[in-house]
Scaffold this active site. Structure first.
Site, mmCIF file in Angstrom:
data_model
loop_
_atom_site.group_PDB
_atom_site.id
_atom_site.type_symbol
_atom_site.label_atom_id
_atom_site.label_comp_id
_atom_site.label_asym_id
_atom_site.label_seq_id
_atom_site.Cartn_x
_atom_site.Cartn_y
_atom_site.Cartn_z
ATOM 1 N N ARG A 125 -7.108 3.800 11.088
ATOM 2 C CA ARG A 125 -6.694 2.426 11.327
ATOM 3 C C ARG A 125 -7.573 1.726 12.356
ATOM 4 O O ARG A 125 -7.349 0.576 12.670
ATOM 5 C CB ARG A 125 -5.274 2.475 11.873
ATOM 6 C CG ARG A 125 -4.306 1.510 11.221
ATOM 7 C CD ARG A 125 -2.954 1.914 11.759
ATOM 8 N NE ARG A 125 -1.890 1.041 11.452
ATOM 9 C CZ ARG A 125 -0.977 1.294 10.527
ATOM 10 N NH1 ARG A 125 -1.070 2.346 9.753
ATOM 11 N NH2 ARG A 125 0.032 0.476 10.377
ATOM 12 N N ARG A 143 1.346 -6.449 14.507
ATOM 13 C CA ARG A 143 0.744 -5.521 13.543
ATOM 14 C C ARG A 143 -0.287 -6.231 12.670
ATOM 15 O O ARG A 143 -1.343 -5.671 12.368
ATOM 16 C CB ARG A 143 1.845 -4.864 12.709
ATOM 17 C CG ARG A 143 2.497 -3.713 13.479
ATOM 18 C CD ARG A 143 3.952 -3.505 13.114
ATOM 19 N NE ARG A 143 4.147 -3.199 11.734
ATOM 20 C CZ ARG A 143 5.193 -3.610 11.011
ATOM 21 N NH1 ARG A 143 6.122 -4.368 11.558
ATOM 22 N NH2 ARG A 143 5.300 -3.263 9.767
ATOM 23 N N LYS A 159 0.814 -1.215 0.000
ATOM 24 C CA LYS A 159 0.000 0.000 0.000
ATOM 25 C C LYS A 159 0.849 1.268 0.000
ATOM 26 O O LYS A 159 0.448 2.257 -0.611
ATOM 27 C CB LYS A 159 -1.010 0.005 1.148
ATOM 28 C CG LYS A 159 -0.421 0.218 2.519
ATOM 29 C CD LYS A 159 -1.498 0.167 3.586
ATOM 30 C CE LYS A 159 -0.887 0.043 4.964
ATOM 31 N NZ LYS A 159 0.037 1.101 5.367
ATOM 32 N N ARG A 180 13.920 -1.879 8.887
ATOM 33 C CA ARG A 180 12.989 -1.192 9.782
ATOM 34 C C ARG A 180 12.968 -1.857 11.148
ATOM 35 O O ARG A 180 12.878 -3.075 11.251
ATOM 36 C CB ARG A 180 11.574 -1.220 9.183
ATOM 37 C CG ARG A 180 11.275 -0.018 8.341
ATOM 38 C CD ARG A 180 9.934 -0.127 7.672
ATOM 39 N NE ARG A 180 8.809 -0.260 8.589
ATOM 40 C CZ ARG A 180 7.554 -0.043 8.228
ATOM 41 N NH1 ARG A 180 7.279 0.312 6.995
ATOM 42 N NH2 ARG A 180 6.585 -0.196 9.092
ATOM 43 N N ARG A 191 11.375 -6.702 2.929
ATOM 44 C CA ARG A 191 11.560 -5.285 3.263
ATOM 45 C C ARG A 191 12.480 -5.138 4.479
ATOM 46 O O ARG A 191 13.330 -4.249 4.519
ATOM 47 C CB ARG A 191 10.207 -4.649 3.557
ATOM 48 C CG ARG A 191 10.284 -3.173 3.846
ATOM 49 C CD ARG A 191 8.916 -2.586 4.030
ATOM 50 N NE ARG A 191 8.294 -3.021 5.268
ATOM 51 C CZ ARG A 191 7.019 -2.807 5.568
ATOM 52 N NH1 ARG A 191 6.229 -2.212 4.711
ATOM 53 N NH2 ARG A 191 6.524 -3.214 6.724
HETATM 54 P P1 AMP Z 1 2.826 1.809 8.778
HETATM 55 O O1 AMP Z 1 4.023 2.288 8.054
HETATM 56 O O2 AMP Z 1 1.535 2.398 8.234
HETATM 57 O O3 AMP Z 1 2.750 0.318 8.873
HETATM 58 O O4 AMP Z 1 2.929 2.369 10.281
HETATM 59 C C1 AMP Z 1 4.021 2.006 11.109
HETATM 60 C C2 AMP Z 1 3.645 2.195 12.577
HETATM 61 O O5 AMP Z 1 3.297 3.563 12.827
HETATM 62 C C3 AMP Z 1 2.434 1.397 13.036
HETATM 63 O O6 AMP Z 1 2.758 0.055 13.375
HETATM 64 C C4 AMP Z 1 1.984 2.207 14.242
HETATM 65 O O7 AMP Z 1 2.823 1.998 15.349
HETATM 66 C C5 AMP Z 1 2.225 3.648 13.760
HETATM 67 N N1 AMP Z 1 1.031 4.163 13.059
HETATM 68 C C6 AMP Z 1 0.928 4.477 11.739
HETATM 69 N N2 AMP Z 1 -0.297 4.905 11.427
HETATM 70 C C7 AMP Z 1 -1.007 4.863 12.588
HETATM 71 C C8 AMP Z 1 -2.345 5.183 12.932
HETATM 72 N N3 AMP Z 1 -3.225 5.599 12.010
HETATM 73 N N4 AMP Z 1 -2.719 5.035 14.230
HETATM 74 C C9 AMP Z 1 -1.853 4.609 15.163
HETATM 75 N N5 AMP Z 1 -0.581 4.271 14.907
HETATM 76 C C10 AMP Z 1 -0.152 4.398 13.637
#
Ligand code: AMP
Length: 195
Positions: free
Chosen positions: A91, A147, A16, A136, A130
């Site tokens: 989310r 997650r 995504k 990461r 990744r």
């Molecule tokens: P992502 O890159 O979208 O997978 O986000 C990485 C991490 O950032 C997630 O595992 C959360 O810890 C935090 N995060 C990102 N977006 C959100 C959100 N909308 N609400 C809460 N935590 C978020």
């Protein structure tokens, strides 16, 4: 023409982030990725970064108020006036309400939600790749499992809300980058959202 106010949603490793950036470029709107904002703050050691680092590394969600404030600030900037592509927000159901309140006030509802689906084993394979390429901190086994489970329990249910509104396009996320992108463009075009 329908303004591109878009959300892309899919499990970790669904592609995504990559597709979101391509869509944003093609439709000339900013990609707003909460994960990217958090990672940049952690990298730069800002107060926000220090506050959220442990939460992110563990694979937990950052509190809604904090995340919502970041998104509202970003969407209020001039470059988001003609549309935007949200990636990673909302989310959970609380964040859907927060976003609705903000967008209703501006009379600018979301007009398409792209649901990118990939089988669980494929998404785990892509996250592992990744982790190897980008290193990461949250791409470790424990955090990945958490997650994915948060995605299934808290994030997937928000699709029901958007399905009821008739704005969800389910897109098969398995295939080359170009193939998947093309499927997304076809779905958006059918809604009058054109490049
Ligand atoms: P992502 O890159 O979208 O997978 O986000 C990485 C991490 O950032 C997630 O595992 C959360 O810890 C935090 N995060 C990102 N977006 C959100 C959100 N909308 N609400 C809460 N935590 C978020």
């Amino acid at each position: 023409m329908t303004e591109p106010r878009l959300l892309i949603i899919g499990p970790q490793g669904s592609g995504k982030g990559t597709q979101g950036q391509r869509i944003a470029d093609a439709f000339r709107v900013p990609a707003v990725s909460t994960g990217d904002v958090f990672r940049a703050n952690v990298k730069n050691g800002t107060p926000l970064g220090l506050e959220v680092k442990a939460i992110i590394d563990a694979g937990d969600l950052v509190p809604d108020e904090l995340t919502g404030a970041i998104v509202r600030d970003r969407l209020a900037q001039d470059d988001a006036a003609g549309g935007f592509l949200l990636d990673g927000y909302p989310r959970n159901l609380g964040q859907v309400s927060d976003l609705d309140a903000f967008l209703d006030e501006r009379d600018e509802p979301l007009n398409a939600v792209i649901e990118l689906s990939v089988p669980r084993d494929e998404s785990i394979r892509r996250i592992a790749l990744r982790a190897h390429e980008q290193g990461r901190a949250d791409d470790n086994d424990e955090s990945i499992a958490k997650r994915l489970s948060i995605y299934e329990s808290e994030t997937a249910p928000i699709l029901d809300v958007y399905r009821e509104r008739g704005i969800v396009d389910a897109v098969d996320g398995v295939g080359s980058l170009d193939e998947v992108f093309e499927r997304i463009v076809v779905a958006l075009t059918a809604r009058g959202i054109v490049v």
